[in-house]
Write a protein that holds these residues in place. Structure first.
Motif, PDB file in Angstrom:
ATOM      1  N   HIS A 170       0.845  -1.190   0.000  1.00  0.00           N
ATOM      2  CA  HIS A 170       0.000   0.000   0.000  1.00  0.00           C
ATOM      3  C   HIS A 170       0.887   1.248   0.000  1.00  0.00           C
ATOM      4  O   HIS A 170       1.831   1.353   0.787  1.00  0.00           O
ATOM      5  CB  HIS A 170      -0.870   0.040   1.252  1.00  0.00           C
ATOM      6  N   ASP A 171       0.563   2.219  -0.852  1.00  0.00           N
ATOM      7  CA  ASP A 171       1.409   3.411  -0.939  1.00  0.00           C
ATOM      8  C   ASP A 171       0.538   4.665  -0.970  1.00  0.00           C
ATOM      9  O   ASP A 171      -0.305   4.869  -0.109  1.00  0.00           O
ATOM     10  CB  ASP A 171       2.353   3.326  -2.143  1.00  0.00           C
ATOM     11  N   GLY A 172       0.734   5.541  -1.987  1.00  0.00           N
ATOM     12  CA  GLY A 172       0.010   6.802  -2.034  1.00  0.00           C
ATOM     13  C   GLY A 172      -1.493   6.620  -2.040  1.00  0.00           C
ATOM     14  O   GLY A 172      -2.017   5.604  -2.498  1.00  0.00           O
ATOM     15  N   MET A 173      -2.214   7.648  -1.562  1.00  0.00           N
ATOM     16  CA  MET A 173      -3.649   7.503  -1.389  1.00  0.00           C
ATOM     17  C   MET A 173      -4.285   8.883  -1.251  1.00  0.00           C
ATOM     18  O   MET A 173      -3.634   9.848  -0.847  1.00  0.00           O
ATOM     19  CB  MET A 173      -3.912   6.663  -0.130  1.00  0.00           C
ATOM     20  N   ALA A 174      -5.569   8.977  -1.586  1.00  0.00           N
ATOM     21  CA  ALA A 174      -6.334  10.210  -1.371  1.00  0.00           C
ATOM     22  C   ALA A 174      -7.734   9.847  -0.910  1.00  0.00           C
ATOM     23  O   ALA A 174      -8.268   8.788  -1.258  1.00  0.00           O
ATOM     24  CB  ALA A 174      -6.397  11.054  -2.641  1.00  0.00           C
ATOM     25  N   ARG A 193      -6.336   4.038  -3.494  1.00  0.00           N
ATOM     26  CA  ARG A 193      -5.073   3.646  -2.878  1.00  0.00           C
ATOM     27  C   ARG A 193      -4.160   2.954  -3.882  1.00  0.00           C
ATOM     28  O   ARG A 193      -4.581   2.049  -4.603  1.00  0.00           O
ATOM     29  CB  ARG A 193      -5.385   2.700  -1.711  1.00  0.00           C
ATOM     30  N   ASN A 194      -2.913   3.388  -3.914  1.00  0.00           N
ATOM     31  CA  ASN A 194      -1.893   2.768  -4.765  1.00  0.00           C
ATOM     32  C   ASN A 194      -1.334   1.495  -4.142  1.00  0.00           C
ATOM     33  O   ASN A 194      -1.320   1.344  -2.913  1.00  0.00           O
ATOM     34  CB  ASN A 194      -0.718   3.730  -4.974  1.00  0.00           C
ATOM     35  N   HIS A 195      -0.797   0.639  -5.019  1.00  0.00           N
ATOM     36  CA  HIS A 195      -0.061  -0.545  -4.587  1.00  0.00           C
ATOM     37  C   HIS A 195       1.249  -0.581  -5.369  1.00  0.00           C
ATOM     38  O   HIS A 195       1.256  -0.789  -6.590  1.00  0.00           O
ATOM     39  CB  HIS A 195      -0.896  -1.808  -4.810  1.00  0.00           C
ATOM     40  N   GLU A 196       2.344  -0.350  -4.654  1.00  0.00           N
ATOM     41  CA  GLU A 196       3.662  -0.195  -5.286  1.00  0.00           C
ATOM     42  C   GLU A 196       4.343  -1.554  -5.447  1.00  0.00           C
ATOM     43  O   GLU A 196       5.366  -1.836  -4.825  1.00  0.00           O
ATOM     44  CB  GLU A 196       4.536   0.762  -4.470  1.00  0.00           C
TER      45      GLU A 196
END
Length: 483
Positions: free
Chosen positions: A93-97, A110-113
Motif C-alpha cells: 500500500h502506498d500513495g492515497m487520497a 489507494r496505490n499498490h507499489e
C-alpha cells in the motif's frame, strides 16, 4: 529487491538566494537548530499533543502504532483479505487520497507499489499489462467509517508509488518505473521481455468505476512519484524519484483546462523547473537559511522517448530529466511526495540537504545523487518562487521524508522512509517538528514504512498506509483540530 534494502546495501548554494516574503511557513530556517532537542523516539510533543505510547489497534487489539493520548486507530483493507469483487487485496500500500462519498461517506483510492514483473491482480484481461502487479484499489466507507466496498480500479501497472487527487473527482496514479520490453532491467533476475507495454507514465483513475488504462504520455515517461493540481492554471506539477541521478520538478500543461474537460487530457506540454540566472542549480545540496529562488520553466521536447531495444534502465531513467538539464533545469535529489494548498505546492526531496557528520547514509555500490536526510520545498505558483521550508539537520529529527499531506489547519504531515523506526512527523507553520506516530515494524519486514497520508473530507480522520508485505490502511481519529 526492495528499494530501501538496495539503497542500504550498498557546498552551499549562493548567489540566487532572495529576500523572503510573507506567507505560510515563511521564515523557517534550514536545519532548524532547536528541533533536535531530544533523541530519536524520545518525547517530542507537538502543539497540544503528548508523548507517544503503545496503542492497540481497535480491529484486533494488536499494537501497530504508538500515538499521543487521545488518539485511536483501526486497520482496514489488509493485504491478502478478499475484496468485494473477490480479488485478494494487493500488498505494498502506498500513495492515497480521500474523497467525499455519497450519503456522508468517504472514498479512498489507494496505490499498490508492486515492483518488477509479476502477474496482475484481478482480471488479467482488464489489465494495462498482465505482467505487472501494481495498480490501485478503491475503498468505500460509510458515514461511520465502516468499510462497505473495496475493489480493483486499475491493474497491470508497475510500481504505483504516489499520485494526487483531482478536484473533479479522480486520482492520478504514478508509475515509479521506466521498464518495458525495450529496457534492460536494473536488477538481476527480472525478465522485461515478459512485459507487453512500456511503463513510466501517469494514469487517471475515476472516483467510481474502473480507469480507462490510457497513459498520459506527454506528461513524461520517467520515475513518476506524485502529482499536485493547480485549479487556477490547470497545470499538474510532478515529482521524480530517481535514486541514482538528478531529479526534476516538472509541470504538465494539458491542452484543455482539466476543469473544463472534466479529466486530464494527453497532448499537453511538459516542462522542468530552472532557477533564474543559475543554470543547473544544485538544490540537492545543503541550503542557506531561508533560501528562496525565482524560477523559470524549460520545455521537454521529447517527453515520451523511444528507446532502442536493449537500452539500460540507467539510461532510460534519465532520458527525460537530461533534456531539461541540458536547458539549465535545477537538480534535486529524489523528489517524492507533494501536496497543493492555497496556490502553493509543497514537495519533499527525500535525500536532499547537507549530511551531518556521523549521520551519513549507508554506502551503496553505485553513484548516489544526494546525501542528506531530507528537504521540504514550497513552490509559489503565482510568484514563480521556490522556497526551502525545512532541511533536516539529522536523522534523529527527520529521516528521509517521503509522502506529504497538509492538515486542515495547515500543518504538514510527513511520512518517513528511513532505516530503523519510521515516524509520522508534523511540521507546523512556526517551524516546529513533532512526532505524530511511530510504527511498530512488522516482524520480518524491516522495510515497512508509512505512506499515503490523507485527511478525510471533514478533517476528523487521518488515513495512512503501512507499506509492507502485509500492507494495511490505518484510520486514525483524534484531536486533529489542534494540528
Amino acid at each position: 529487491m526492495e528499494r530501501r534494502s538496495f539503497l542500504a546495501r550498498g557546498a552551499v548554494v549562493t548567489g540566487a538566494a532572495l529576500t523572503a516574503t510573507a506567507g505560510p511557513f515563511q521564515g523557517l530556517v534550514a536545519a532548524h537548530a532547536d528541533t533536535a532537542r531530544t533523541g530519536r523516539g524520545g518525547p517530542r510533543p507537538g502543539p497540544g499533543f503528548g508523548a507517544l505510547a503503545p496503542t492497540p489497534d481497535r480491529t484486533d487489539g494488536q499494537v501497530r502504532l504508538h500515538l499521543p493520548k487521545g488518539f485511536a486507530y483501526r486497520s482496514l483493507g489488509v493485504a491478502g483479505e478478499p475484496m468485494s469483487d473477490g480479488v485478494p487485496t494487493p500488498s505494498r500500500h502506498d500513495g492515497m487520497a480521500a474523497f467525499r462519498g455519497q450519503r456522508g461517506g468517504t472514498v479512498l483510492i489507494r496505490n499498490h507499489e508492486v515492483p518488477g514483473v509479476a502477474p496482475a491482480f484481478g482480471n488479467p484481461s482488464d489489465a494495462y499489462d498482465p505482467s505487472c502487479g501494481g495498480g490501485t484499489t478503491t475503498l468505500t466507507l460509510d458515514r461511520r467509517g465502516n468499510l462497505v466496498d473495496q475493489r480493483v480500479s486499475i491493474n497491470g501497472t508497475m510500481m504505483n508509488c504516489s499520485g494526487g487527487p483531482m478536484p473533479w473527482g479522480s486520482w492520478v496514479t504514478c508509475e515509479e518505473a521506466v521498464d518495458g520490453p525495450d529496457v534492460v532491467p536494473a536488477f538481476p533476475g527480472q525478465d522485461n521481455s515478459k512485459l507487453t507495454r512500456k511503463h513510466g507514465y501517469i494514469f487517471e483513475v475515476p472516483l467510481y468505476g474502473r480507469a480507462r488504462r490510457e497513459p498520459i504520455r506527454n506528461a513524461g515517461r520517467f520515475q513518476h512519484e506524485s502529482v499536485a493540481f493547480d485549479p487556477v492554471s490547470g497545470a499538474v506539477f510532478l515529482t521524480e524519484d530517481n535514486f541514482v541521478a538528478p531529479c526534476g520538478f516538472y509541470r504538465y500543461v494539458p491542452p484543455v483546462h482539466p476543469l473544463r474537460a472534466g479529466r486530464l487530457l494527453d497532448g499537453g506540454r511538459l516542462q522542468m523547473l530552472a532557477v533564474r540566472g543559475r543554470p543547473n542549480a544544485p538544490l540537492q545540496l545543503g541550503q542557506p537559511r531561508g533560501a528562496t529562488y525565482e524560477v523559470d520553466w524549460v520545455d521537454i521536447t521529447d517527453p515520451d522517448p523511444a528507446h532502442a531495444p536493449g537500452t539500460s534502465w540507467f539510461t532510460a531513467s534519465s532520458a527525460v530529466a537530461n533534456q531539461g538539464i541540458a536547458r539549465g533545469a535545477a537538480l534535486f535529489s529524489r523528489l517524492e511526495g507533494s501536496t497543493y494548498r492555497h496556490g502553493t505546492v509543497y514537495f519533499c526531496s527525500t535525500q536532499g540537504g547537507a549530511a551531518a557528520p556521523g549521520d551519513e547514509l549507508p554506502p551503496v555500490p553505485f553513484p548516489r545523487f544526494g546525501e542528506g536526510r531530507g528537504q521540504v520545498w514550497a513552490y509559489d505558483i503565482l510568484r514563480r518562487r521556490l522556497r526551502l521550508v525545512y532541511e533536516s539537520p539529522h536523522s534523529q529529527v527527520l529521516d528521509l521524508p517521503d509522502n506529504i499531506a497538509v492538515s486542515p489547519n495547515g500543518t504538514l504531515i510527513l511520512c518517513e522512509d528511513g532505516d530503523g523506526d519510521n515516524y509520522l512527523r508534523g511540521l507546523t507553520q512556526k517551524g516546529e517538528i513533532f512526532d505524530i506516530s511511530r510504527m511498530v515494524t512488522p516482524a520480518g519486514d524491516a522495510d515497512a514504512e508509512f505512506a499515503g497520508a490523507t485527511f478525510s473530507p471533514d478533517g476528523d480522520t487521518l488515513f495512512v498506509n503501512m507499506q509492507s508485505v502485509i500492507g494495511r490502511t490505518f484510520a486514525i481519529s483524534g484531536p486533529w483540530d489542534r494540528c
